[in-house]
Motif scaffolding. Structure first.
Motif, PDB file in Angstrom:
ATOM      1  N   GLU A 160      78.165  57.150  53.472  1.00  0.00           N
ATOM      2  CA  GLU A 160      79.618  57.353  53.384  1.00  0.00           C
ATOM      3  C   GLU A 160      80.081  58.390  54.414  1.00  0.00           C
ATOM      4  OE1 GLU A 160      81.933  55.946  51.626  1.00  0.00           O
ATOM      5  OE2 GLU A 160      80.894  54.847  50.044  1.00  0.00           O
TER       6      GLU A 160
ATOM      7  N   GLU B  19      80.062  56.843  57.808  1.00  0.00           N
ATOM      8  CA  GLU B  19      81.185  55.905  57.929  1.00  0.00           C
ATOM      9  C   GLU B  19      82.494  56.644  58.196  1.00  0.00           C
ATOM     10  OE1 GLU B  19      79.711  52.147  55.130  1.00  0.00           O
ATOM     11  OE2 GLU B  19      81.150  53.586  54.342  1.00  0.00           O
ATOM     12  N   GLN B  20      82.694  57.740  57.469  1.00  0.00           N
ATOM     13  CA  GLN B  20      83.908  58.534  57.653  1.00  0.00           C
ATOM     14  C   GLN B  20      83.963  59.148  59.048  1.00  0.00           C
ATOM     15  OE1 GLN B  20      86.556  58.707  55.609  1.00  0.00           O
ATOM     16  NE2 GLN B  20      85.465  57.235  54.329  1.00  0.00           N
ATOM     17  N   GLN B  21      82.802  59.599  59.534  1.00  0.00           N
ATOM     18  CA  GLN B  21      82.740  60.165  60.890  1.00  0.00           C
ATOM     19  C   GLN B  21      83.073  59.107  61.935  1.00  0.00           C
ATOM     20  OE1 GLN B  21      78.746  61.745  60.883  1.00  0.00           O
ATOM     21  NE2 GLN B  21      79.389  63.751  60.138  1.00  0.00           N
ATOM     22  N   SER B  22      82.550  57.880  61.701  1.00  0.00           N
ATOM     23  CA  SER B  22      82.804  56.767  62.618  1.00  0.00           C
ATOM     24  C   SER B  22      84.285  56.402  62.636  1.00  0.00           C
ATOM     25  CB  SER B  22      81.980  55.550  62.193  1.00  0.00           C
ATOM     26  OG  SER B  22      82.249  54.446  63.014  1.00  0.00           O
ATOM     27  N   ILE B  23      84.896  56.375  61.449  1.00  0.00           N
ATOM     28  CA  ILE B  23      86.333  56.092  61.348  1.00  0.00           C
ATOM     29  C   ILE B  23      87.137  57.176  62.073  1.00  0.00           C
ATOM     30  CG2 ILE B  23      88.293  55.992  59.741  1.00  0.00           C
ATOM     31  CD1 ILE B  23      86.308  54.675  57.717  1.00  0.00           C
ATOM     32  N   GLY B  24      86.705  58.428  61.874  1.00  0.00           N
ATOM     33  CA  GLY B  24      87.376  59.555  62.532  1.00  0.00           C
ATOM     34  C   GLY B  24      87.324  59.441  64.047  1.00  0.00           C
ATOM     35  N   ARG B  25      86.153  59.048  64.579  1.00  0.00           N
ATOM     36  CA  ARG B  25      86.002  58.896  66.040  1.00  0.00           C
ATOM     37  C   ARG B  25      86.899  57.772  66.567  1.00  0.00           C
ATOM     38  NH1 ARG B  25      80.503  60.074  64.842  1.00  0.00           N
ATOM     39  NH2 ARG B  25      79.987  57.864  64.733  1.00  0.00           N
ATOM     40  N   LYS B  26      86.956  56.655  65.801  1.00  0.00           N
ATOM     41  CA  LYS B  26      87.788  55.520  66.226  1.00  0.00           C
ATOM     42  C   LYS B  26      89.268  55.901  66.231  1.00  0.00           C
ATOM     43  CE  LYS B  26      84.683  51.825  64.748  1.00  0.00           C
ATOM     44  NZ  LYS B  26      84.416  50.781  63.731  1.00  0.00           N
ATOM     45  N   LEU B  27      89.686  56.635  65.207  1.00  0.00           N
ATOM     46  CA  LEU B  27      91.083  57.063  65.125  1.00  0.00           C
ATOM     47  C   LEU B  27      91.449  57.997  66.272  1.00  0.00           C
ATOM     48  CD1 LEU B  27      91.471  57.660  61.269  1.00  0.00           C
ATOM     49  CD2 LEU B  27      92.554  55.854  62.626  1.00  0.00           C
TER      50      LEU B  27
ATOM     51  N   GLU C  75      91.757  55.909  69.417  1.00  0.00           N
ATOM     52  CA  GLU C  75      93.015  55.154  69.411  1.00  0.00           C
ATOM     53  C   GLU C  75      94.200  56.075  69.692  1.00  0.00           C
ATOM     54  OE1 GLU C  75      93.229  53.061  65.702  1.00  0.00           O
ATOM     55  OE2 GLU C  75      91.499  51.798  66.186  1.00  0.00           O
TER      56      GLU C  75
END
Length: 202
Positions: free
Chosen positions: A175, A178-186, A189
């Motif tokens: 988890e 996953e949160q770190q990956s989402i943070g990097r994508k955001l 963007e």
């Protein structure tokens, strides 16, 4: 630790040979099914059969691409859903522990009887209905001493609690990643958006 857990769960759905899939798919994305078949020394049909069973259980996913070199046939690329496998194991452990705890409570609070020669067990209600006599052997029923079984159940529950703690720890790590990956994508963007806004302003 993750691989050990995965190798324990995967064969339950696709047979003992499928344990080798973990080595080929763990922490990899979109692995070619022909490569999997070659590494496992299986035919493509045997390999697909194994993979489809895991896909049906929701433990693995695929994408497919047309292979123009092979006459336009589709080739499948497979990815192991590690998080889902761990969640499945977590569910199984939780259910097993709940059942053992119920059994432990029964053994603590109820009396059981058995027929010595064939080890058939009866609840107290069943023993009363049969006048404390085994209907199969005619023997007088003896009361079951619960201490040994209670200790065994406690030991099994303790082992499951240890396994469950390890699985929970692994899921927390997943988890977190996953949160770190989402943070990097955001962030990426947002950086693109900021750049685009700057270009428009200029």
């Amino acid at each position: 630790m993750q691989e050990k857990i995965l190798k324990k769960i995967i064969p339950q759905f696709a047979g003992q040979d499928s344990e080798k899939l973990v080595d080929l798919l763990h922490e990899k994305q979109n692995v070619n099914e022909f490569l999997i078949a070659k590494k496992m020394n299986l035919t493509i049909n045997q390999t697909r059969n194994m993979l489809y069973k895991l896909a049906d259980a929701g433990l693995i996913e695929f994408i497919r691409k047309k292979d123009k070199k092979k006459g336009g046939w589709y080739t499948y690329f497979w990815t192991l859903k590690t998080k889902r496998v761990l969640q499945k194991y977590q569910e199984d452990l939780q259910n097993e522990m709940n059942n053992l705890r119920k059994e432990l409570e029964k053994r603590k609070n109820e009396r059981f009887y058995y027929s010595p020669s064939i080890e058939v067990e009866y609840t107290e209600e069943e023993a009363i209905l049969n006048d404390f006599t085994c209907p199969e052997t005619g023997e007088v029923l003896e009361i079951r001493e619960p201490t040994q079984l209670i200790n065994k159940l406690k030991s099994e529950i303790s082992k499951i609690e240890t396994n469950l703690a390890q699985v929970n720890k692994e899921l927390v790590e997943i988890e977190k990643k996953e949160q770190q990956s989402i943070g990097r994508k955001l962030k990426a963007e947002q950086k693109k958006l900021d750049s685009l806004i700057l270009e428009i302003q200029v």
